[in-house]
Design an enzyme around this catalytic site. Structure first.
Site, PDB file in Angstrom:
ATOM      1  N   ASP A  82      53.974 -92.368  66.376  1.00 13.02           N
ATOM      2  CA  ASP A  82      53.348 -92.273  67.691  1.00 13.02           C
ATOM      3  C   ASP A  82      54.005 -93.370  68.556  1.00 13.02           C
ATOM      4  O   ASP A  82      54.601 -94.303  68.011  1.00 13.02           O
ATOM      5  CB  ASP A  82      51.839 -92.518  67.509  1.00 13.02           C
ATOM      6  CG  ASP A  82      51.164 -92.885  68.806  1.00 13.02           C
ATOM      7  OD1 ASP A  82      51.314 -92.123  69.767  1.00 13.02           O
ATOM      8  OD2 ASP A  82      50.503 -93.952  68.864  1.00 13.02           O
ATOM      9  N   ASP A 104      47.977 -94.980  65.942  1.00 13.14           N
ATOM     10  CA  ASP A 104      46.794 -95.840  66.151  1.00 13.14           C
ATOM     11  C   ASP A 104      45.540 -95.043  66.520  1.00 13.14           C
ATOM     12  O   ASP A 104      44.430 -95.473  66.254  1.00 13.14           O
ATOM     13  CB  ASP A 104      47.064 -96.917  67.216  1.00 13.14           C
ATOM     14  CG  ASP A 104      47.250 -96.319  68.595  1.00 13.14           C
ATOM     15  OD1 ASP A 104      47.853 -95.220  68.700  1.00 13.14           O
ATOM     16  OD2 ASP A 104      46.799 -96.932  69.574  1.00 13.14           O
ATOM     17  N   THR A 146      51.598 -84.787  55.625  1.00 11.94           N
ATOM     18  CA  THR A 146      52.060 -86.146  55.957  1.00 11.94           C
ATOM     19  C   THR A 146      51.348 -87.208  55.120  1.00 11.94           C
ATOM     20  O   THR A 146      50.252 -86.979  54.613  1.00 11.94           O
ATOM     21  CB  THR A 146      51.797 -86.503  57.445  1.00 11.94           C
ATOM     22  OG1 THR A 146      50.379 -86.509  57.658  1.00 11.94           O
ATOM     23  CG2 THR A 146      52.465 -85.549  58.402  1.00 11.94           C
ATOM     24  N   ASP A 197      52.585 -94.963  72.104  1.00  9.54           N
ATOM     25  CA  ASP A 197      51.640 -95.944  72.673  1.00  9.54           C
ATOM     26  C   ASP A 197      50.729 -96.549  71.612  1.00  9.54           C
ATOM     27  O   ASP A 197      50.028 -95.815  70.905  1.00  9.54           O
ATOM     28  CB  ASP A 197      50.752 -95.267  73.726  1.00  9.54           C
ATOM     29  CG  ASP A 197      51.516 -94.964  74.997  1.00  9.54           C
ATOM     30  OD1 ASP A 197      52.064 -95.896  75.581  1.00  9.54           O
ATOM     31  OD2 ASP A 197      51.561 -93.779  75.384  1.00  9.54           O
TER      32      ASP A 197
END
Ligand code: M1P
Length: 254
Positions: free
Chosen positions: A18, A216, A233, A20
């Site tokens: 990811d 996050d 995953t 941000d």
């Protein structure tokens, strides 16, 4: 110069990130430590981004060389996909939903936002029309950093986005949409299934032995939840970019 995939020590492992809160602080630029860590990692494994934002924002945050620094770049949850710097796929929200539904949706959103009077300020760009999603921001995307931080704080107390999403769910119960509160000032709206697991479609046939994902916003309702909990995953929840560097060190770089 990076090592070709076939010569990497653990070239059958893909590590996806990811953006941000994982590679950079929210909507800010990548730090030198993270750049160096990713460069070292890329000599061992295959690496890619899976951001909620569009490709322009990935470039702003990760650098204009992002397409050459990662083996895969997935923007808008993988609805826009690059491999080895080449565009390999692009989805279209308008083709999928049709313009009648889109118009109904946008009209409702604008009407709802026009009636929100409690938030301290409103700026511009309340709806960003992307290839595969709408990004909706009650304060407006072109607010300043200070206004962005203030909205996030206000929203935590007053649940502006949560209530907005609930109103949309009620009004559009006939349309199969997912609403995802990704970061500070907005939420994303896209057809169900077009979450970050969409990016996995592009790597399924590549025969990776392990696909790791770092994010996050891994809680239910966060935009990393589906890919983090997906059986394909190995998910890693991080608190910050520093945390990402620490875990990468332990897993791959020591
Ligand atoms: O990558 C997470 C989110 O980043 C931005 O969120 P915000 O502007 O609210 O901080 C948006 O680009 C959003 O689409 C994205 O999911």
């Amino acid at each position: 110069m990076w090592i070709p995939i076939a010569q990497r020590e653990r070239g059958r492992i893909l590590v996806l990130f990811d953006v941000d809160g994982t590679l950079t602080p929210a909507r800010k630029v990548i730090g030198d430590d993270m750049r160096a860590t990713l460069a070292a990692l890329r000599n061992k494994v295959v690496i890619g981004t899976v951001g909620g934002s569009d490709m322009d924002k990935q470039m702003e945050q990760l650098g204009s060389d992002v397409l050459t620094n990662f083996d895969y770049c997935f923007a808008e949850n993988g609805l826009v996909a690059y491999k080895n710097g080449e565009l390999i796929a692009k989805q279209s929200l308008s083709a999928h939903l049709g313009d009648d539904v889109l118009k109904r949706l946008i009209n409702f959103m604008l009407g709802y936002m026009a009636k929100i009077d409690t938030i301290p300020v409103k700026r511009g760009t309340f709806i960003e029309f992307r290839n595969g999603m709408l990004n909706v921001s009650p304060v407006g995307r072109n607010c300043s950093q200070e206004e962005r931080d203030a909205f996030e704080k206000f929203d935590l107390e007053h649940n502006i986005r949560r209530d907005f999403v609930n109103a949309l769910k009620k009004e559009f119960s006939d349309v199969d949409l997912t609403y995802s509160i990704g970061s500070q000032i907005s939420f994303d709206v896209f057809p169900t299934g077009w979450d970050k697991t969409y990016a996995l479609k592009h790597v399924e046939s590549e025969g990776f032995e392990e696909v790791h994902f770092f994010g996050d916003k891994t809680h239910e309702g966060g935009n990393d939840f589906e890919i983090y909990t997906d059986s394909r995953t190995i998910g890693h929840r991080v608190e910050s970019p520093e945390d990402t560097i620490r875990i990468l060190g332990e897993l791959f770089l020591s």
